[in-house]
Design a protein around this motif. Structure first.
Motif, PDB file in Angstrom:
ATOM      1  N   ARG A 345      -1.030  32.845  16.733  1.00  0.00           N
ATOM      2  CA  ARG A 345       0.010  32.688  15.719  1.00  0.00           C
ATOM      3  C   ARG A 345      -0.608  32.867  14.334  1.00  0.00           C
ATOM      4  O   ARG A 345      -0.522  31.991  13.468  1.00  0.00           O
ATOM      5  CB  ARG A 345       0.716  31.331  15.817  1.00  0.00           C
ATOM      6  N   LEU A 346      -1.214  34.001  14.139  1.00  0.00           N
ATOM      7  CA  LEU A 346      -1.945  34.259  12.913  1.00  0.00           C
ATOM      8  C   LEU A 346      -1.613  35.655  12.405  1.00  0.00           C
ATOM      9  O   LEU A 346      -1.751  36.642  13.133  1.00  0.00           O
ATOM     10  CB  LEU A 346      -3.451  34.147  13.190  1.00  0.00           C
ATOM     11  N   GLY A 347      -1.148  35.726  11.183  1.00  0.00           N
ATOM     12  CA  GLY A 347      -0.864  37.002  10.537  1.00  0.00           C
ATOM     13  C   GLY A 347      -1.260  36.921   9.071  1.00  0.00           C
ATOM     14  O   GLY A 347      -1.785  35.901   8.603  1.00  0.00           O
ATOM     15  N   TYR A 348      -1.010  37.986   8.337  1.00  0.00           N
ATOM     16  CA  TYR A 348      -1.371  38.002   6.924  1.00  0.00           C
ATOM     17  C   TYR A 348      -0.527  39.050   6.207  1.00  0.00           C
ATOM     18  O   TYR A 348       0.076  39.929   6.828  1.00  0.00           O
ATOM     19  CB  TYR A 348      -2.856  38.310   6.739  1.00  0.00           C
ATOM     20  N   PHE A 349      -0.468  38.917   4.899  1.00  0.00           N
ATOM     21  CA  PHE A 349       0.142  39.981   4.107  1.00  0.00           C
ATOM     22  C   PHE A 349      -0.656  40.177   2.835  1.00  0.00           C
ATOM     23  O   PHE A 349      -1.376  39.278   2.376  1.00  0.00           O
ATOM     24  CB  PHE A 349       1.620  39.719   3.814  1.00  0.00           C
ATOM     25  N   VAL A 350      -0.550  41.389   2.298  1.00  0.00           N
ATOM     26  CA  VAL A 350      -1.252  41.761   1.069  1.00  0.00           C
ATOM     27  C   VAL A 350      -0.218  41.874  -0.034  1.00  0.00           C
ATOM     28  O   VAL A 350       0.664  42.734   0.005  1.00  0.00           O
ATOM     29  CB  VAL A 350      -2.011  43.095   1.233  1.00  0.00           C
ATOM     30  N   SER A 351      -0.308  40.992  -1.000  1.00  0.00           N
ATOM     31  CA  SER A 351       0.645  40.985  -2.107  1.00  0.00           C
ATOM     32  C   SER A 351       0.256  42.003  -3.175  1.00  0.00           C
ATOM     33  O   SER A 351      -0.926  42.164  -3.478  1.00  0.00           O
ATOM     34  CB  SER A 351       0.697  39.592  -2.734  1.00  0.00           C
ATOM     35  N   PRO A 352       1.240  42.673  -3.763  1.00  0.00           N
ATOM     36  CA  PRO A 352       0.930  43.447  -4.978  1.00  0.00           C
ATOM     37  C   PRO A 352       0.412  42.501  -6.060  1.00  0.00           C
ATOM     38  O   PRO A 352       0.787  41.317  -6.090  1.00  0.00           O
ATOM     39  CB  PRO A 352       2.287  44.051  -5.360  1.00  0.00           C
ATOM     40  N   PRO A 353      -0.447  42.987  -6.945  1.00  0.00           N
ATOM     41  CA  PRO A 353      -1.007  42.104  -7.985  1.00  0.00           C
ATOM     42  C   PRO A 353       0.051  41.350  -8.785  1.00  0.00           C
ATOM     43  O   PRO A 353      -0.142  40.176  -9.117  1.00  0.00           O
ATOM     44  CB  PRO A 353      -1.796  43.075  -8.870  1.00  0.00           C
ATOM     45  N   ALA A 354       1.189  41.979  -9.050  1.00  0.00           N
ATOM     46  CA  ALA A 354       2.211  41.345  -9.883  1.00  0.00           C
ATOM     47  C   ALA A 354       2.876  40.154  -9.208  1.00  0.00           C
ATOM     48  O   ALA A 354       3.519  39.337  -9.885  1.00  0.00           O
ATOM     49  CB  ALA A 354       3.278  42.373 -10.275  1.00  0.00           C
ATOM     50  N   LEU A 355       2.737  40.035  -7.894  1.00  0.00           N
ATOM     51  CA  LEU A 355       3.399  38.939  -7.180  1.00  0.00           C
ATOM     52  C   LEU A 355       2.431  37.863  -6.704  1.00  0.00           C
ATOM     53  O   LEU A 355       2.855  36.880  -6.088  1.00  0.00           O
ATOM     54  CB  LEU A 355       4.159  39.494  -5.963  1.00  0.00           C
ATOM     55  N   VAL A 356       1.143  38.014  -6.981  1.00  0.00           N
ATOM     56  CA  VAL A 356       0.158  37.051  -6.480  1.00  0.00           C
ATOM     57  C   VAL A 356       0.452  35.646  -6.993  1.00  0.00           C
ATOM     58  O   VAL A 356       0.431  34.663  -6.238  1.00  0.00           O
ATOM     59  CB  VAL A 356      -1.270  37.496  -6.861  1.00  0.00           C
ATOM     60  N   ASP A 357       0.739  35.522  -8.275  1.00  0.00           N
ATOM     61  CA  ASP A 357       0.964  34.189  -8.845  1.00  0.00           C
ATOM     62  C   ASP A 357       2.163  33.492  -8.206  1.00  0.00           C
ATOM     63  O   ASP A 357       2.104  32.297  -7.897  1.00  0.00           O
ATOM     64  CB  ASP A 357       1.172  34.286 -10.360  1.00  0.00           C
ATOM     65  N   VAL A 358       3.237  34.224  -8.004  1.00  0.00           N
ATOM     66  CA  VAL A 358       4.420  33.579  -7.437  1.00  0.00           C
ATOM     67  C   VAL A 358       4.227  33.257  -5.964  1.00  0.00           C
ATOM     68  O   VAL A 358       4.681  32.217  -5.476  1.00  0.00           O
ATOM     69  CB  VAL A 358       5.689  34.441  -7.664  1.00  0.00           C
ATOM     70  N   PHE A 359       3.490  34.102  -5.227  1.00  0.00           N
ATOM     71  CA  PHE A 359       3.178  33.756  -3.838  1.00  0.00           C
ATOM     72  C   PHE A 359       2.255  32.537  -3.779  1.00  0.00           C
ATOM     73  O   PHE A 359       2.385  31.695  -2.886  1.00  0.00           O
ATOM     74  CB  PHE A 359       2.553  34.948  -3.112  1.00  0.00           C
ATOM     75  N   ASN A 360       1.330  32.425  -4.730  1.00  0.00           N
ATOM     76  CA  ASN A 360       0.504  31.223  -4.812  1.00  0.00           C
ATOM     77  C   ASN A 360       1.358  29.985  -5.036  1.00  0.00           C
ATOM     78  O   ASN A 360       1.171  28.950  -4.386  1.00  0.00           O
ATOM     79  CB  ASN A 360      -0.506  31.349  -5.960  1.00  0.00           C
TER      80      ASN A 360
END
Length: 504
Positions: A345-360
């Motif tokens: 049950r392990l996955g990942y995603f790569v955020s565009p730089p502009a969305l890193v802060d909001v995903f954090n």
């Protein structure tokens, strides 16, 4: 209830000593059920711990532990010098037991009202696809070829790590060494230039889709969605309130021009460029650039689901969509369910730089993270080169199993099912003759213990395709051949021209 001075007689309580459940748990559950169901009345006295232990043939320590657990739930109370009694609070507050209708025509209680979003989404949900490792279940990696002994050693090593790391809350963004390992792997093997801070570790790809949809979509926002397309992603996005626009797919991938005609104001697009789910086509470079251009013009974002793109065995793979994204429109999603095994049950995603802060921010607020030990094992597996070696080995195994399927199909399925060769992934499709419907064919195969999935199941709007999706990765070559012969028998049983001299 028979009474005696020692309290209620509980000899009907049965202890199964062959059961794997603890005796303490069995006794606690049985008495709790008696209290909640009304078998023991409010205010009724229970036997003394010594008496009950003797009656049941168990230790007094076990009975005392049971009484302490019941007291902690407020179900019993001790009275000094008098004994232990069922709580008086249950006289007024005991949950009412459901009683069967006295009249056959009596209407059941109405269901609780659902949110409009989920009520609408549930109309599109299907039952879960079967996941038994048999012919021809999809999305099943080769369990038989997984290096389990190596994995066990890695797991044992990490369970000896500091207890606060193994047992505590994990970083909601993901375990640092795993984020670094994933970023390094993607740069070297998938052509994606990214930093570890852009990697977010989640509990599988489907959680990633839901998180992305929750962040980006308002109710009824338009989403270009491949038709047919991935069921898990579809369920996640409609649960977010998305208005899915069915996008036709051809041999070159999602048809961008048709999307611009149907919904030029789309907010999000979902694509599987490396190995279209379920048809198996690879999105051409021309279509990739057209999609990126359309998204940039609409100020939309794109989810790239690279669920099994690691397994390209037909030459050099196409670059990922993310690797040619110059404007930061693509959110790349990967999973270890296919490259390693689903139980992680392990996955990942790569955020565009502009969305890193909001995903954090969102991760900190809502996510507890996935178990650190699992992440640590995967990180070591990658850092020490085992992951890359495993991928290379699986490519060879899946290429072999794909070839076995094609060869067996030519021998046994001609005129019944035309297998479409693929050079990537864990499954392919087979096309049926026009006079044999896919749902009927799948049902006939199921009766013989064969799992094949109608293409229609993946569709949110009618398509012109009539066929079945077949997974080949999770079964050994002899089982593939046996499965093909059984499938041929099943299809012959429902084919209207069976036995009349089929012509290829």
């Amino acid at each position: 209830m028979v009474k005696r001075s020692g309290g209620a007689l509980l000899l009907s309580l049965h202890i199964d000593r062959e059961s794997g459940r603890l005796v303490t748990t069995q006794v606690f559950t049985a008495i709790r059920e008696m209290i909640l169901s009304g078998g023991l009345n409010a205010g009724e006295r229970l036997p003394a711990s010594r008496t009950l232990a003797k009656d049941l043939g168990i230790s007094r320590t076990t009975v005392i532990e049971v009484f302490e657990r019941l007291a902690a739930e407020g179900l019993i109370e001790s009275r000094t010098g008098a004994g232990t009694f069922v709580s008086d609070a249950l006289r007024e507050n005991r949950p009412a037991a459901a009683s069967p209708p006295t009249d056959a025509a009596q209407q059941p209680l109405s269901k609780p009202r659902l949110s409009r979003t989920i009520a609408r989404a549930s109309e599109m949900f299907n039952e879960r696809l079967p996941h038994k490792p048999r012919a021809f279940t999809t999305a099943m990696p080769a369990f038989d070829a997984f290096p389990l002994a190596l994995w066990s050693r890695q797991m044992s090593k990490h369970w000896r790590d500091q207890r606060n790391i193994v047992m505590g809350y994990s970083d909601p963004h993901g375990y640092g060494p795993l984020r670094r390992a994933v970023a390094s792997h993607l740069r070297a093997n998938r052509g994606i230039a990214c930093e570890p801070e852009q990697i977010f570790i989640v509990g599988g790809a489907q959680q990633a889709f839901y998180l992305i949809g929750s962040l980006l979509l308002d109710l009824n926002d338009k989403v270009w969605f491949e038709n047919p397309g991935a069921i898990g992603a579809r369920n996640s996005l409609v649960a977010c309130g998305a208005n899915l626009i069915p996008m036709p797919v051809d041999d070159h991938g999602l048809m961008v021009e048709e999307g611009l005609r149907l919904a030029p104001d789309f907010r999000l697009a979902f694509v599987t460029p490396a190995h279209q789910q379920p048809l198996g086509s690879t999105m051409s470079l021309e279509r990739r650039f057209a999609l990126l251009k359309a998204a940039d013009k609409a100020e939309a974002l794109i989810i790239e689901d690279d669920y099994d793109g690691e397994f390209c065995y037909g030459g050099h793979p196409q670059p990922t969509l993310k690797s040619v994204d110059a404007t930061g429109r693509v959110i790349y999603v990967g999973t270890f369910s296919k490259t390693l095994f689903p139980a992680l049950r392990l996955g990942y995603f790569v955020s565009p730089p502009a969305l890193v802060d909001v995903f954090n921010q969102v991760s900190n607020a809502f996510l507890q993270g996935v178990p650190s030990a699992n992440q640590a094992v995967v990180a070591s597996f990658m850092e020490e080169g085992h992951f890359a070696a495993h991928i290379r080995r699986m490519r060879k195994i899946y290429a072999e199993r794909h070839q076995v399927l094609c060869d067996a199909a030519r021998e046994h399925l001609s005129g019944l099912l035309e297998i479409v060769p693929t050079d990537t992934g864990l499954h392919t499709i087979g096309l049926l003759p026009d006079d044999l419907r896919e749902n009927e064919a799948a049902a006939a195969a199921g009766q013989k213990g064969i799992t094949v999935t109608p293409i229609e199941r993946f569709s949110i709007a009618p398509t012109q395709r009539n066929g079945l999706v077949l997974g080949f990765s999770g079964i050994k070559p002899p089982d593939i051949v046996a499965g093909v012969t059984t499938l041929a028998s099943a299809l012959e049983g429902v084919h209207p021209n069976a036995g009349t001299g089929r012509v290829v």
